[in-house]
Design a protein around this motif. Structure first.
Motif, PDB file in Angstrom:
ATOM      1  N   GLY A  33       0.791  -1.227   0.000  1.00  6.59           N
ATOM      2  CA  GLY A  33       0.000   0.000   0.000  1.00  6.59           C
ATOM      3  C   GLY A  33       0.819   1.271   0.000  1.00  6.59           C
ATOM      4  O   GLY A  33       0.282   2.364   0.114  1.00  6.59           O
ATOM      5  N   SER A  34       2.140   1.140  -0.152  1.00  9.06           N
ATOM      6  CA  SER A  34       2.977   2.343  -0.110  1.00  9.06           C
ATOM      7  C   SER A  34       3.232   2.885  -1.515  1.00  9.06           C
ATOM      8  O   SER A  34       3.082   2.186  -2.515  1.00  9.06           O
ATOM      9  CB  SER A  34       4.305   2.056   0.596  1.00  9.06           C
ATOM     10  N   PHE A  35       3.602   4.151  -1.541  1.00  8.33           N
ATOM     11  CA  PHE A  35       4.068   4.811  -2.759  1.00  8.33           C
ATOM     12  C   PHE A  35       5.561   4.940  -2.539  1.00  8.33           C
ATOM     13  O   PHE A  35       6.024   5.824  -1.822  1.00  8.33           O
ATOM     14  CB  PHE A  35       3.407   6.189  -2.883  1.00  8.33           C
ATOM     15  N   THR A 185      -2.688   3.859  -5.243  1.00  9.40           N
ATOM     16  CA  THR A 185      -2.147   3.479  -3.931  1.00  9.40           C
ATOM     17  C   THR A 185      -3.171   3.684  -2.811  1.00  9.40           C
ATOM     18  O   THR A 185      -3.171   2.946  -1.832  1.00  9.40           O
ATOM     19  CB  THR A 185      -0.860   4.260  -3.578  1.00  9.40           C
ATOM     20  N   SER A 189      -3.177  -0.657  -3.211  1.00 15.34           N
ATOM     21  CA  SER A 189      -2.158  -1.245  -4.077  1.00 15.34           C
ATOM     22  C   SER A 189      -0.816  -0.546  -3.838  1.00 15.34           C
ATOM     23  O   SER A 189      -0.748   0.468  -3.156  1.00 15.34           O
ATOM     24  CB  SER A 189      -2.580  -1.110  -5.538  1.00 15.34           C
ATOM     25  N   THR A 190       0.232  -1.101  -4.425  1.00 15.70           N
ATOM     26  CA  THR A 190       1.588  -0.626  -4.156  1.00 15.70           C
ATOM     27  C   THR A 190       2.261  -0.127  -5.429  1.00 15.70           C
ATOM     28  O   THR A 190       2.185  -0.788  -6.461  1.00 15.70           O
ATOM     29  CB  THR A 190       2.436  -1.785  -3.563  1.00 15.70           C
ATOM     30  N   VAL A 191       2.904   1.028  -5.335  1.00 12.72           N
ATOM     31  CA  VAL A 191       3.690   1.566  -6.456  1.00 12.72           C
ATOM     32  C   VAL A 191       5.149   1.647  -6.036  1.00 12.72           C
ATOM     33  O   VAL A 191       5.469   2.132  -4.954  1.00 12.72           O
ATOM     34  CB  VAL A 191       3.209   2.978  -6.867  1.00 12.72           C
ATOM     35  N   CYS A 205       6.286  10.263  -2.507  1.00 15.17           N
ATOM     36  CA  CYS A 205       6.498   8.988  -1.819  1.00 15.17           C
ATOM     37  C   CYS A 205       6.323   9.068  -0.306  1.00 15.17           C
ATOM     38  O   CYS A 205       6.566  10.102   0.302  1.00 15.17           O
ATOM     39  CB  CYS A 205       7.898   8.461  -2.132  1.00 15.17           C
TER      40      CYS A 205
END
Length: 259
Positions: A33-35, A185, A189-191, A205
């Motif tokens: 779940g992080s950017f 995100t 979801s994760t980027v 970020c």
């Protein structure tokens, strides 16, 4: 704070090309779940690391897991759940933007009707509706990045990998890309994107991993890595790139040159 769930984890990731060690034992962690930004100077090993994590380049050693699955034990299954926007993006240039998305959907086994619906939405969000019937070969850099991102998102991956996604992109397209990635995100979801542009990473970020000479030299929440400096200042300290700037070049400037 609860237990951190990792979207990506590598242990001892290693790659050499001939005598040159490109990636020298990287332990990368990216929370779900992080950017996340993977930052470093040119030649630090960012692209090689991302290529190994996404199953494009075979590591010489080390372990890679995406959402708990070993990438190289079951690459096909892992690739079904990730999206990738590689550096030097190669697209099927003789297709129109819309055809490219429909083709991507068919490759992923998504029914045509659903692919068409998702393509319509992505083209609208990416501001590519008017260009959807133009051939990709005639797209600008910003348009190519947007259609590439649309293609990488079409199958709704859990983790998205982007290699220098804003390189050469105009401010309007960059703003569109940023909005789409933030929405992605926020849904859990994760980027993970690589960059050498620190203020961009600082703006986008919440997690950062700093690479230098094939190693990770700092990693964690952005605020922790940055401390009380800007990320750019912290980065220059970490990679040992601070020079006084007054050595040499005495000929450069208004005092030098022919009169």
């Amino acid at each position: 704070m609860g237990l951190m769930v990792e979207a990506v984890r590598t242990q001892g990731l290693y790659k050499r090309f001939g005598q040159q060690v490109a990636v020298g034992g990287v332990d990368l962690i990216v929370p779900k779940g992080s950017f996340a930004g993977l930052v470093g100077p040119n030649g630090a090993g960012k692209t090689t690391t991302l290529s190994m994590i996404t199953g494009l380049l075979l590591p010489d050693g080390g372990l890679i897991e995406i959402n708990g699955h070993n990438v190289w034990a079951d690459p096909v299954s892992v690739k079904a759940h990730i999206g990738v926007l590689p550096e030097g993006l190669r697209l099927f240039e003789r297709l129109s933007g819309r055809e490219l998305l429909l083709y991507s959907g068919r490759l992923r086994g998504i029914p045509l009707e659903e692919t068409s619906r998702r393509a319509d939405e992505l083209l609208r969000v990416m501001d590519l509706v008017e260009s959807q019937d133009k051939l990709v070969i005639d797209y600008s850099t910003g348009m190519r990045k947007k259609i590439g991102l649309a293609s990488a998102l079409l199958h709704n991956p859990g983790v998205l990998f982007l290699d220098e996604p804003f390189e050469g992109v105009d401010p309007v397209s960059a703003n569109t890309l940023t909005d789409v990635l933030r929405r992605y995100t926020e849904s859990g979801s994760t980027v993970i994107f690589s960059s050498h542009v620190m203020d961009l990473v600082e703006r986008l970020c919440d997690w950062v991993s700093v690479m230098s000479r094939g190693h990770i030299v700092a990693q964690g929440p952005l605020a922790e890595v940055r401390g009380d400096q800007t990320l750019n200042e912290a980065f220059l300290d970490l990679v040992g790139a601070r020079g006084s700037g007054d050595e040499g070049l005495s000929w450069l400037g208004s005092s030098g040159g022919p009169r």
